[in-house]
Design a protein around this motif. Structure first.
Motif, PDB file in Angstrom:
ATOM      1  N   THR A 248       0.833  -1.197   0.000  1.00 63.71           N
ATOM      2  CA  THR A 248       0.000   0.000   0.000  1.00 63.71           C
ATOM      3  C   THR A 248       0.870   1.249   0.000  1.00 63.71           C
ATOM      4  O   THR A 248       2.082   1.175   0.189  1.00 63.71           O
ATOM      5  CB  THR A 248      -0.967   0.002   1.195  1.00 63.71           C
TER       6      THR A 248
ATOM      7  N   GLN B 225     -12.236  10.665   8.647  1.00 62.76           N
ATOM      8  CA  GLN B 225     -11.236   9.885   7.930  1.00 62.76           C
ATOM      9  C   GLN B 225     -10.206   9.317   8.904  1.00 62.76           C
ATOM     10  O   GLN B 225      -9.851   9.954   9.906  1.00 62.76           O
ATOM     11  CB  GLN B 225     -10.530  10.743   6.888  1.00 62.76           C
TER      12      GLN B 225
ATOM     13  N   VAL C  95      -6.382   7.007   9.028  1.00 60.01           N
ATOM     14  CA  VAL C  95      -5.242   6.326   8.426  1.00 60.01           C
ATOM     15  C   VAL C  95      -4.317   5.901   9.556  1.00 60.01           C
ATOM     16  O   VAL C  95      -4.456   6.344  10.703  1.00 60.01           O
ATOM     17  CB  VAL C  95      -4.464   7.234   7.431  1.00 60.01           C
TER      18      VAL C  95
ATOM     19  N   ALA D  63      -2.197   3.891   4.139  1.00 60.91           N
ATOM     20  CA  ALA D  63      -3.543   3.340   3.999  1.00 60.91           C
ATOM     21  C   ALA D  63      -3.566   1.877   4.401  1.00 60.91           C
ATOM     22  O   ALA D  63      -2.521   1.245   4.558  1.00 60.91           O
ATOM     23  CB  ALA D  63      -4.007   3.497   2.551  1.00 60.91           C
TER      24      ALA D  63
END
Length: 319
Positions: free
Chosen positions: A117, A190, A192, A212
């Motif tokens: 990723t 959000q 991460v 991610a």
């Protein structure tokens, strides 16, 4: 765990590629590990094997930008076969997308379940765009961050994806993983993974990068690789650098780093560091790469840096 015998074909995407048994044997010898020991370790303790491989890999395969300076064409391939020749055949390393692509294929060939990723590195101005690559390995339902390509502040062992998990990188330096939003997000919902470091327990935490938890494919990394290896603002384009982990006398645990950056070579053990050489010419830097990293540059590679801003001019001629 199993050892794959399926060969890699150049046209295959790296996320589907594996190395042959013979290639894996060569790689294990390259980092100072035997295939029989790896098989035994895999059967008894796959996390232990993953940890041992990462420690040995980072002590043998350097994190470096040399091909962007000492090269006729200054392009970087992410083809697994090209990377095998460069890393195992020529004893070189590379920057994050090179070494982590190579390492992903190695781990998959050894039977590990993983995906790759993207990450965003943070500098003084804040988070940049996608310009880093990491691997996420799953063992017994637990995911681990495995990153052999972040240089001096990188983790030296697999890190479980657990919010708030703290660990030592190279003592007394510590790392931390958090699952949260970052200041660049406009939507506070959000999330991460954020990787931070501090140099000791009294030092403040500094965010290094975020990443991610969904799979990037080879096309994503090709775009990222093109930008990172060619934009004039890239650290790797601007700087000749090479770094390797130093292990203890028993070759078991990371205790320091050997670093060549632009015009100096530095050895860092724990929280103390020493400048070993100041580099004043290209011949001196080429010799330092051989002396400290066992990297020999061909005549063509040495000529490749001529005229670049990163070339070391012989200061004695201008004294």
């Amino acid at each position: 765990m199993h050892f794959s015998s399926q060969s890699t074909r150049n046209e295959r995407l790296f996320e589907m590629a594996t190395y042959t048994d013979e290639q894996i044997s060569r790689y294990l010898r390259h980092i100072g590990y035997t295939k029989d020991a790896a098989k035994k370790h895999a059967a008894e303790d796959p996390l232990g094997l993953l940890t041992r491989l990462q420690i040995l890999h980072m002590a043998r395969v350097p994190f470096e930008s040399l091909s962007l300076h000492y090269s006729k064409y200054r392009t970087l391939s992410l083809d697994p076969e090209d990377l095998f020749v460069k890393i195992v055949g020529k004893g070189r390393g590379g920057y994050c997308m090179e070494v982590n692509t190579f390492y992903a294929v190695v781990l998959r060939s050894l039977g590990f379940t993983l995906f790759s990723t993207g990450g965003r590195v943070r500098n003084e101005a804040g988070y940049k765009g996608w310009d880093h690559m990491v691997n996420i390995v799953t063992i017994n339902g637990q995911r681990y961050l495995v990153d052999v390509g972040f240089g001096t502040n990188g983790a030296t062992r697999p890190v479980p994806l657990q919010h708030g998990h703290e660990f030592f990188t190279i003592s007394p330096a510590q790392g931390r993983l958090e699952y949260r939003s970052i200041d660049a997000h406009t939507d506070p919902n959000q999330r991460v993974w954020v990787y931070s470091v501090r140099q000791n327990k009294e030092a403040p935490w500094r965010e290094m990068y975020s990443f991610a938890e969904f799979e990037f494919i080879s096309g994503d990394f090709e775009v990222m690789n093109m930008h990172t290896s060619s934009t004039p603002q890239s650290f790797f384009v601007q700087s000749v650098m090479c770094m390797q982990t130093i292990l203890d006398d028993e070759q078991q645990n990371p205790v320091g780093k050997m670093i060549l950056h632009r015009d100096y070579v530095k050895r860092q053990i724990g929280d103390s560091s020493e400048i070993l050489e100041k580099l004043e010419s290209e011949p001196q830097r080429v010799e330092a790469l051989k002396k400290y990293f066992d990297i020999t540059l061909s005549g063509e590679e040495q000529r490749g840096i001529r005229g670049l801003a990163s070339e070391l001019k012989d200061r004695s001629k201008h004294a």
